[in-house]
Write a protein that holds these residues in place. Structure first.
Motif, PDB file in Angstrom:
ATOM      1  N   TRP A   1     -25.772  23.086 -10.010  1.00 27.87           N
ATOM      2  CA  TRP A   1     -25.688  22.542  -8.657  1.00 27.87           C
ATOM      3  C   TRP A   1     -26.195  23.616  -7.698  1.00 27.87           C
ATOM      4  CZ3 TRP A   1     -23.343  17.806  -6.954  1.00 27.87           C
ATOM      5  CH2 TRP A   1     -22.874  16.995  -7.997  1.00 27.87           C
ATOM      6  N   ILE A   2     -26.959  23.215  -6.704  1.00 25.39           N
ATOM      7  CA  ILE A   2     -27.324  24.135  -5.630  1.00 25.39           C
ATOM      8  C   ILE A   2     -26.174  24.088  -4.635  1.00 25.39           C
ATOM      9  CG2 ILE A   2     -28.995  24.683  -3.829  1.00 25.39           C
ATOM     10  CD1 ILE A   2     -31.119  23.267  -5.466  1.00 25.39           C
ATOM     11  N   THR A   3     -25.361  25.113  -4.613  1.00 29.08           N
ATOM     12  CA  THR A   3     -24.132  25.108  -3.821  1.00 29.08           C
ATOM     13  C   THR A   3     -23.714  26.531  -3.485  1.00 29.08           C
ATOM     14  OG1 THR A   3     -21.765  24.576  -3.888  1.00 29.08           O
ATOM     15  CG2 THR A   3     -22.818  25.016  -5.986  1.00 29.08           C
ATOM     16  N   SER A   4     -22.881  26.641  -2.461  1.00 27.87           N
ATOM     17  CA  SER A   4     -22.333  27.943  -2.115  1.00 27.87           C
ATOM     18  C   SER A   4     -21.280  28.380  -3.124  1.00 27.87           C
ATOM     19  CB  SER A   4     -21.697  27.877  -0.719  1.00 27.87           C
ATOM     20  OG  SER A   4     -20.558  27.024  -0.728  1.00 27.87           O
ATOM     21  N   GLY A   5     -20.764  27.425  -3.900  1.00 25.15           N
ATOM     22  CA  GLY A   5     -19.729  27.732  -4.890  1.00 25.15           C
ATOM     23  C   GLY A   5     -18.322  27.705  -4.329  1.00 25.15           C
ATOM     24  N   LYS A   6     -18.185  27.416  -3.019  1.00 29.16           N
ATOM     25  CA  LYS A   6     -16.865  27.373  -2.392  1.00 29.16           C
ATOM     26  C   LYS A   6     -16.361  25.938  -2.315  1.00 29.16           C
ATOM     27  CE  LYS A   6     -17.609  31.472   0.487  1.00 29.16           C
ATOM     28  NZ  LYS A   6     -17.660  31.994   1.876  1.00 29.16           N
ATOM     29  N   ALA A   7     -15.022  25.789  -2.443  1.00 31.00           N
ATOM     30  CA  ALA A   7     -14.411  24.476  -2.293  1.00 31.00           C
ATOM     31  C   ALA A   7     -14.219  24.157  -0.809  1.00 31.00           C
ATOM     32  CB  ALA A   7     -13.063  24.451  -3.005  1.00 31.00           C
ATOM     33  N   VAL A   8     -13.996  22.879  -0.524  1.00 31.81           N
ATOM     34  CA  VAL A   8     -13.741  22.474   0.864  1.00 31.81           C
ATOM     35  C   VAL A   8     -12.557  23.248   1.428  1.00 31.81           C
ATOM     36  CG1 VAL A   8     -12.960  20.560   2.319  1.00 31.81           C
ATOM     37  CG2 VAL A   8     -14.757  20.179   0.622  1.00 31.81           C
ATOM     38  N   CYS A   9     -11.508  23.430   0.608  1.00 32.68           N
ATOM     39  CA  CYS A   9     -10.338  24.181   1.084  1.00 32.68           C
ATOM     40  C   CYS A   9     -10.706  25.610   1.474  1.00 32.68           C
ATOM     41  CB  CYS A   9      -9.240  24.200   0.016  1.00 32.68           C
ATOM     42  SG  CYS A   9      -8.337  22.658  -0.141  1.00 32.68           S
ATOM     43  N   ASP A  10     -11.677  26.181   0.770  1.00 30.88           N
ATOM     44  CA  ASP A  10     -12.072  27.561   1.060  1.00 30.88           C
ATOM     45  C   ASP A  10     -12.661  27.720   2.460  1.00 30.88           C
ATOM     46  OD1 ASP A  10     -11.273  28.343  -1.469  1.00 30.88           O
ATOM     47  OD2 ASP A  10     -13.259  28.058  -2.356  1.00 30.88           O
ATOM     48  N   VAL A  11     -13.234  26.646   2.983  1.00 27.41           N
ATOM     49  CA  VAL A  11     -13.897  26.736   4.290  1.00 27.41           C
ATOM     50  C   VAL A  11     -13.178  25.900   5.341  1.00 27.41           C
ATOM     51  CG1 VAL A  11     -16.148  27.205   3.252  1.00 27.41           C
ATOM     52  CG2 VAL A  11     -15.473  24.842   3.678  1.00 27.41           C
ATOM     53  N   CYS A  12     -11.957  25.425   5.003  1.00 28.11           N
ATOM     54  CA  CYS A  12     -11.214  24.552   5.909  1.00 28.11           C
ATOM     55  C   CYS A  12     -10.219  25.374   6.731  1.00 28.11           C
ATOM     56  CB  CYS A  12     -10.471  23.475   5.112  1.00 28.11           C
ATOM     57  SG  CYS A  12      -9.522  22.334   6.146  1.00 28.11           S
ATOM     58  N   ASP A  13     -10.250  25.184   8.041  1.00 25.09           N
ATOM     59  CA  ASP A  13      -9.337  25.913   8.926  1.00 25.09           C
ATOM     60  C   ASP A  13      -7.890  25.476   8.746  1.00 25.09           C
ATOM     61  OD1 ASP A  13     -11.497  27.248   9.976  1.00 25.09           O
ATOM     62  OD2 ASP A  13     -11.774  25.845  11.639  1.00 25.09           O
ATOM     63  N   ARG A  14      -7.687  24.302   8.113  1.00 24.45           N
ATOM     64  CA  ARG A  14      -6.325  23.802   7.907  1.00 24.45           C
ATOM     65  C   ARG A  14      -5.652  24.434   6.680  1.00 24.45           C
ATOM     66  NH1 ARG A  14      -5.075  18.685  10.244  1.00 24.45           N
ATOM     67  NH2 ARG A  14      -6.754  17.778  11.486  1.00 24.45           N
ATOM     68  N   ASN A  15      -6.404  25.156   5.884  1.00 24.75           N
ATOM     69  CA  ASN A  15      -5.867  25.717   4.637  1.00 24.75           C
ATOM     70  C   ASN A  15      -4.736  26.700   4.947  1.00 24.75           C
ATOM     71  OD1 ASN A  15      -5.362  26.851   2.165  1.00 24.75           O
ATOM     72  ND2 ASN A  15      -7.513  27.269   1.684  1.00 24.75           N
ATOM     73  N   PRO A  16      -3.522  26.445   4.446  1.00 18.83           N
ATOM     74  CA  PRO A  16      -2.405  27.359   4.723  1.00 18.83           C
ATOM     75  C   PRO A  16      -2.698  28.786   4.256  1.00 18.83           C
ATOM     76  CG  PRO A  16      -1.623  25.317   3.726  1.00 18.83           C
ATOM     77  CD  PRO A  16      -3.112  25.301   3.620  1.00 18.83           C
ATOM     78  N   ALA A  17      -3.429  28.915   3.156  1.00 22.09           N
ATOM     79  CA  ALA A  17      -3.718  30.248   2.628  1.00 22.09           C
ATOM     80  C   ALA A  17      -4.534  31.075   3.617  1.00 22.09           C
ATOM     81  CB  ALA A  17      -4.461  30.129   1.300  1.00 22.09           C
ATOM     82  N   ALA A  18      -5.363  30.399   4.433  1.00 24.86           N
ATOM     83  CA  ALA A  18      -6.176  31.113   5.416  1.00 24.86           C
ATOM     84  C   ALA A  18      -5.305  31.769   6.480  1.00 24.86           C
ATOM     85  CB  ALA A  18      -7.161  30.151   6.073  1.00 24.86           C
ATOM     86  N   ARG A  19      -4.079  31.245   6.626  1.00 24.75           N
ATOM     87  CA  ARG A  19      -3.151  31.818   7.620  1.00 24.75           C
ATOM     88  C   ARG A  19      -2.062  32.637   6.948  1.00 24.75           C
ATOM     89  NH1 ARG A  19      -3.795  26.447   9.562  1.00 24.75           N
ATOM     90  NH2 ARG A  19      -1.821  25.851   8.600  1.00 24.75           N
ATOM     91  N   GLY A  20      -2.236  32.893   5.640  1.00 27.85           N
ATOM     92  CA  GLY A  20      -1.252  33.673   4.911  1.00 27.85           C
ATOM     93  C   GLY A  20       0.025  32.925   4.612  1.00 27.85           C
ATOM     94  N   GLU A  21      -0.040  31.574   4.678  1.00 26.60           N
ATOM     95  CA  GLU A  21       1.137  30.759   4.422  1.00 26.60           C
ATOM     96  C   GLU A  21       1.115  30.237   2.990  1.00 26.60           C
ATOM     97  OE1 GLU A  21       0.989  27.673   7.299  1.00 26.60           O
ATOM     98  OE2 GLU A  21       1.085  29.019   9.025  1.00 26.60           O
ATOM     99  N   GLU A  22       2.274  29.931   2.465  1.00 24.42           N
ATOM    100  CA  GLU A  22       2.380  29.400   1.115  1.00 24.42           C
ATOM    101  C   GLU A  22       2.192  27.879   1.147  1.00 24.42           C
ATOM    102  OE1 GLU A  22       5.599  29.326  -2.607  1.00 24.42           O
ATOM    103  OE2 GLU A  22       5.932  30.566  -0.825  1.00 24.42           O
ATOM    104  N   ARG A  23       1.395  27.383   0.191  1.00 25.72           N
ATOM    105  CA  ARG A  23       1.185  25.928   0.149  1.00 25.72           C
ATOM    106  C   ARG A  23       2.459  25.221  -0.299  1.00 25.72           C
ATOM    107  NH1 ARG A  23      -2.985  22.508   0.137  1.00 25.72           N
ATOM    108  NH2 ARG A  23      -4.548  24.175   0.134  1.00 25.72           N
TER     109      ARG A  23
END
Length: 319
Positions: free
Chosen positions: A194-216
């Motif tokens: 696949w021609i892709t960045s290799g990142k999941a939607v969650c990896d680039v989503c501002d809503r991802n709790p992990a991006a804010r250091g929160e536990e899912r």
């Protein structure tokens, strides 16, 4: 690269959205056009015929983009011609790569689809019971032909070998620009990728709790988008909206979650996953707080396999 890169494009069984993704490149498209020679673009852009493509020497086209799934004999024929004429063939967009929304047709037999389309709809008046035929004679002398309607939807890879895959329904134009640039610069992954960045939607989503250091947190209830407005900035999954961002390629930049729409998987599977729907089932099941919530998931096949049923292990075996 030396000289212009010759490009062929074919819209098969799709809606034309993938074509629009290229047009949406806007000024970027103007910049790269001097490096491209479009030798075939049918049926939407160039005034060319199938015979023009068939007459070209084998492997004379550098890159072919094939968008849309394969359901008709005509689509299968052009797929084989494109493979013969193009050095590199790309399954461009969710339909070509995975079967896409039209792949949902594999939940029904050809006879059921024809009965709905030509008999059972309120606006249909068909007292003679006429259905499409591959050949018919009009006025006793004019023989007309139609392509065969196959029993199920196939991906491009089901018909011919494919060199690369691009996800999205349609692919986001910014990523299309990156993909075209990679092709022009010869910076492509190994064939079959696949021609892709290799990142999941969650990896680039501002809503991802992990991006804010929160536990899912586990999912404690199941909601549909008609059940209310999601909380601002909060993970859709944790609110009960079944978002497939954890298993979907994020080359779109997580645009749907940004506007309160859960990801439905059009971007294709993250690297290493062969069956998108199966991986999605596994991912969501692992996040449920209570096994009883499984029974509340509406239309599981249409949720987990919305864009990928023909490419899945289930394929045409749902019915």
């Amino acid at each position: 690269m030396a000289g212009k890169l010759s490009l062929a494009y074919f819209l098969s069984g799709g809606c034309g959205g993938c074509d629009m993704a290229i047009v949406d490149l806007s000024e970027t498209l103007v910049d790269v056009l001097p490096q491209l020679e479009v030798v075939f673009w049918a049926p939407t852009v160039a005034d060319v015929k199938y015979k023009d493509l068939e007459a070209m020497p084998d492997k004379s086209i550098d890159v072919g983009l094939y968008s849309g799934m394969v359901r008709l004999g005509e689509q299968e024929h052009i797929a084989k011609v494109m493979r013969q004429k193009c050095k590199v063939l790309v399954a461009y967009g969710a339909c070509a790569a995975l079967g896409g929304i039209p792949g949902m047709g594999n939940m029904h037999t050809k006879e059921e689809i024809f009965r709905t389309a030509y008999f059972d709809t309120y606006s249909t008046d068909n007292p003679e019971g006429i259905t499409p035929q591959t050949r018919c004679v009009v006025d006793g002398k004019y023989e007309l032909t139609l392509p065969e309607f196959y029993g199920h939807v196939r991906t491009l890879q089901d018909v011919v070998p494919v060199d690369y895959f691009v996800g999205g329904c349609p692919p986001h134009h910014s990523f299309v620009g990156q993909a075209i640039l990679a092709i022009l610069q010869g910076k492509l992954p190994p064939p079959g990728s696949w021609i892709t960045s290799g990142k999941a939607v969650c990896d680039v989503c501002d809503r991802n709790p992990a991006a804010r250091g929160e536990e899912r947190q586990p999912i404690k209830e199941i909601k549909r988008t008609i059940d209310g407005v999601p909380g601002e900035g909060k993970c859709l999954l944790q609110q009960g909206y079944l978002c497939l961002g954890p298993v979907t390629q994020g080359d779109c930049g997580a645009l749907c979650p940004k506007v309160n729409i859960p990801c439905r998987g059009c971007g294709g599977p993250i690297p290493g996953v062969k069956d998108f729907g199966l991986r999605a089932v596994s991912a969501i099941a692992g996040l449920l707080a209570d096994e009883a919530l499984v029974d509340q998931i509406p239309s599981p096949v249409k949720l987990f396999y919305r864009y990928s049923l023909p490419a899945s292990l289930l394929g045409q075996k749902v019915k």
